[in-house]
Design an enzyme around this catalytic site. Structure first.
Site: not given
Length: 244
Positions: A58, A60, A62-63, A116, A135, A173
């Site tokens: 996805h 985001h 942080d990915h 998400h 996530d 995570h």
């Protein structure tokens, strides 16, 4: 096919895990959800691996924040969800439900697992009994419903939970301790949750990771998997969002 895939967990940022997948037969290496490039490149370089592909579950940051640097360093091609193309400008290939991605001769099927984020996908290696879920599913938990609905999350989790119990689940995570504490609150009479909470506390106290997990463990200890319907999941997710 010669031997199993080699999968390396690379901690990045505060609590993210990036996954390096290496196929010894072909010499190919894939990275899943690089929220940061430098630790991933260091882990690959230490093993003499060249990263040929990046797979994003996805959009985001942080990915995806490491996408460009890995492309620049190793010439990797980025595969990303088609539904999130506008938010992942580094993407070279866009995929949707039913598409396949490959490392060497091994193929993973793309599953759309939104909730998400609106276009979230997972990558399922059926023959190897592995699934990379980003996530969507966490060890003893699930992702927040930022862009989707409880109905979508319930459907995604039930689809994942229907996989064989030995399937290894690679989430992104280190949330297991907080998830386990909430699970014990949500199901105080579940002995399997109580036992797993103790194991998770011991691992974290020793500085060890708690993932990957398995479908079998999630069936018995993940309250978001165990609920009967989307309404119950929505209620549980609301409680978790406020839990401390």
């Amino acid at each position: 096919m010669d031997g199993p895939l080699e999968i390396v967990r690379v901690p990045v940022l505060s609590d993210n895990y990036v996954w390096l997948i290496h196929d010894d037969e072909s010499g190919e290496t894939v990275v899943v959800d690089p929220g940061e490039a430098a630790p991933v490149l260091a882990a690959a370089d230490a093993r003499g691996w060249r990263i040929g592909q990046v797979w994003n579950t996805h959009w985001h940051p942080d990915h995806t924040a490491g996408n460009q640097a890995i492309k620049d360093a190793h010439g990797a091609a980025v595969t990303a969800p088609a539904a999130e193309a506008a938010k992942i400008p580094t993407a070279d290939r866009l995929v949707a439900e039913g598409d396949t991605v490959a490392i060497g001769r091994r193929q993973a099927r793309v599953w759309e697992t939104p909730a998400h984020t609106a276009g979230h996908v997972s990558f399922h290696f059926e023959e190897e009994a592995l699934v990379f879920v980003g996530d969507t599913m966490f060890a003893m938990g699930c992702g927040r419903l930022f862009e989707g609905t409880a109905d979508q999350m319930h459907a995604a989790l039930q689809r994942l939970a229907a996989l064989p119990e030995q399937t290894i689940v690679y989430c992104a995570h280190e949330y297991t301790l907080s998830n386990a504490k909430f699970a014990a609150h949500a199901e105080p009479d579940n002995a399997a949750i109580a036992d797993r909470l103790k194991r998770v506390e011991a691992l974290r106290a020793d500085g060890q990771a708690t993932v990957p997990t398995t479908i079998g463990d999630e069936r018995t200890t993940n309250p978001f998997v165990r609920v009967d319907n989307a309404a119950a999941l929505a209620q549980l997710r609301g409680q978790k969002d406020q839990f401390s």
